[in-house]
Design a protein around this motif. Structure first.
Motif, PDB file in Angstrom:
ATOM      1  N   PHE A  30       0.824  -1.201   0.000  1.00  0.00           N
ATOM      2  CA  PHE A  30       0.000   0.000   0.000  1.00  0.00           C
ATOM      3  C   PHE A  30       0.865   1.260   0.000  1.00  0.00           C
ATOM      4  N   THR A  31       0.505   2.198  -0.873  1.00  0.00           N
ATOM      5  CA  THR A  31       1.149   3.501  -0.934  1.00  0.00           C
ATOM      6  C   THR A  31       0.158   4.551  -0.470  1.00  0.00           C
ATOM      7  N   PRO A  32       0.562   5.484   0.401  1.00  0.00           N
ATOM      8  CA  PRO A  32      -0.359   6.533   0.852  1.00  0.00           C
ATOM      9  C   PRO A  32      -1.036   7.230  -0.309  1.00  0.00           C
ATOM     10  N   VAL A  33      -2.302   7.579  -0.131  1.00  0.00           N
ATOM     11  CA  VAL A  33      -3.105   8.128  -1.224  1.00  0.00           C
ATOM     12  C   VAL A  33      -2.492   9.393  -1.807  1.00  0.00           C
ATOM     13  N   ASP A  34      -1.996  10.299  -0.953  1.00  0.00           N
ATOM     14  CA  ASP A  34      -1.448  11.555  -1.476  1.00  0.00           C
ATOM     15  C   ASP A  34      -0.247  11.306  -2.377  1.00  0.00           C
ATOM     16  N   GLN A  35       0.575  10.317  -2.013  1.00  0.00           N
ATOM     17  CA  GLN A  35       1.709   9.963  -2.861  1.00  0.00           C
ATOM     18  C   GLN A  35       1.242   9.325  -4.166  1.00  0.00           C
ATOM     19  N   SER A  36       0.223   8.499  -4.080  1.00  0.00           N
ATOM     20  CA  SER A  36      -0.310   7.840  -5.274  1.00  0.00           C
ATOM     21  C   SER A  36      -0.899   8.864  -6.241  1.00  0.00           C
ATOM     22  N   PHE A  39       1.952  10.880  -7.895  1.00  0.00           N
ATOM     23  CA  PHE A  39       2.632  10.104  -8.937  1.00  0.00           C
ATOM     24  C   PHE A  39       1.765   9.980 -10.176  1.00  0.00           C
ATOM     25  N   ALA A  40       0.466   9.724  -9.979  1.00  0.00           N
ATOM     26  CA  ALA A  40      -0.438   9.574 -11.123  1.00  0.00           C
ATOM     27  C   ALA A  40      -0.509  10.856 -11.934  1.00  0.00           C
ATOM     28  N   GLN A  41      -0.581  11.997 -11.273  1.00  0.00           N
ATOM     29  CA  GLN A  41      -0.647  13.268 -11.984  1.00  0.00           C
ATOM     30  C   GLN A  41       0.616  13.520 -12.791  1.00  0.00           C
ATOM     31  N   PHE A  42       1.766  13.181 -12.210  1.00  0.00           N
ATOM     32  CA  PHE A  42       3.028  13.324 -12.944  1.00  0.00           C
ATOM     33  C   PHE A  42       3.091  12.359 -14.120  1.00  0.00           C
ATOM     34  N   PHE A  43       2.700  11.108 -13.855  1.00  0.00           N
ATOM     35  CA  PHE A  43       2.781  10.067 -14.877  1.00  0.00           C
ATOM     36  C   PHE A  43       1.921  10.399 -16.082  1.00  0.00           C
ATOM     37  N   ARG A  44       0.783  11.033 -15.842  1.00  0.00           N
ATOM     38  CA  ARG A  44      -0.154  11.344 -16.920  1.00  0.00           C
ATOM     39  C   ARG A  44       0.303  12.498 -17.802  1.00  0.00           C
ATOM     40  N   GLN A  45       1.417  13.095 -17.450  1.00  0.00           N
ATOM     41  CA  GLN A  45       1.990  14.159 -18.263  1.00  0.00           C
ATOM     42  C   GLN A  45       3.157  13.670 -19.114  1.00  0.00           C
ATOM     43  N   PHE A  56      -3.732   1.396 -16.515  1.00  0.00           N
ATOM     44  CA  PHE A  56      -3.434   0.679 -15.285  1.00  0.00           C
ATOM     45  C   PHE A  56      -3.097   1.638 -14.147  1.00  0.00           C
ATOM     46  N   SER A  57      -2.557   2.809 -14.480  1.00  0.00           N
ATOM     47  CA  SER A  57      -2.298   3.797 -13.436  1.00  0.00           C
ATOM     48  C   SER A  57      -3.618   4.283 -12.846  1.00  0.00           C
ATOM     49  N   TYR A  58      -4.640   4.426 -13.689  1.00  0.00           N
ATOM     50  CA  TYR A  58      -5.970   4.773 -13.195  1.00  0.00           C
ATOM     51  C   TYR A  58      -6.505   3.664 -12.290  1.00  0.00           C
ATOM     52  N   GLY A  59      -6.319   2.419 -12.729  1.00  0.00           N
ATOM     53  CA  GLY A  59      -6.844   1.293 -11.981  1.00  0.00           C
ATOM     54  C   GLY A  59      -6.196   1.113 -10.624  1.00  0.00           C
TER      55      GLY A  59
END
Length: 231
Positions: A30-36, A39-45, A56-59
């Motif tokens: 488990f990764t803390p939600v704020d970190q997740s 990361f997702a916002q960065f990854f989507r750029q 899968f990042s959304y999932g």
């Protein structure tokens, strides 16, 4: 330089009903939600935003949000992931997302909506392991409604798995079956199965499955009046 291989989606998940159980999901770590979210916002750029990995990042983020009861946020992430699943025709993404969406409705006690999601998910699915996972969650939904009869029907619509040979995401089915055995007072049988699932999850370092199996194992011990191993 672009390549024709860019248009061929990789199979990041072949049969796991939960993305947490895949390498992308860090096998349940488990990764803390704020970190997740960060990361997702960065990854989507990045340049990956046009590839099926993004789905899968959304999932994975949706499953993380589900674990901390952020159900509405999780549903939004699920819809984002399903867009990629449709685009790349990836059942390894779409089925776990549908299962998660149904689990959210179950948690909200919206059982009719949960079953409707699963009925939609199973349409057109041919792979036995996806069908079995969908039927297992339908059975779990019935168990949450105390409908033992229909839960049993769903569990055994397909051939019963060999509990001595756990493979292809079968842990998901088996843990629902353990809940069914508990509901029908077959505690010793439930205990034997859940111990096997826990041992396999420990060998594979499947953290989330190990935790779920351990909790069920403890419940089994309580039912047979063995409080010390339960604690």
């Amino acid at each position: 330089m672009s390549s024709r291989w860019d248009h061929i989606p990789m199979q990041y998940n072949q049969f796991e009903p939960k993305l947490f159980r895949t390498l992308i999901g860090s096998k349940g770590k488990f990764t803390p939600v704020d970190q997740s979210i960060a990361f997702a916002q960065f990854f989507r750029q990045t340049e990956f935003k046009e590839q099926n990995m993004m789905g899968f990042s959304y999932g994975v983020l949706a499953e993380t949000m589900y674990e901390v009861n952020l159900f509405e946020d999780a549903l939004n992430e699920i819809e984002g992931g399903l867009q990629y699943a449709y685009r790349f025709q990836d059942t390894g993404l779409s089925i776990p997302l549908y299962l998660l969406k149904s689990r959210i409705y179950i948690a909200k006690k919206q059982f009719a909506a949960a079953q409707a999601v699963l009925d939609h998910a199973i349409e057109g699915v041919k792979e036995w392991y996806w069908i079995r996972s969908i039927q297992a969650l339908k059975a779990y939904c019935y168990l949450m409604e105390s409908d033992i009869k229909n839960a049993e029907i769903e569990l055994f619509k397909t051939k019963r798995p060999d509990i001595l040979k756990i493979e292809l995401g079968q842990e998901f089915w088996l843990l629902v079956y353990v809940r069914f055995l508990l509901a029908t007072n077959r505690y010793e049988e439930a205990l034997k199965i859940v111990i096997r699932v826990k041992e396999k999850s420990l060998n594979e370092n499947q953290i989330s499955t190990m935790i779920e199996a351990s909790i069920l194992e403890s419940l089994c011990y309580m039912k047979v009046n063995q409080k010390e191993p339960a604690y």
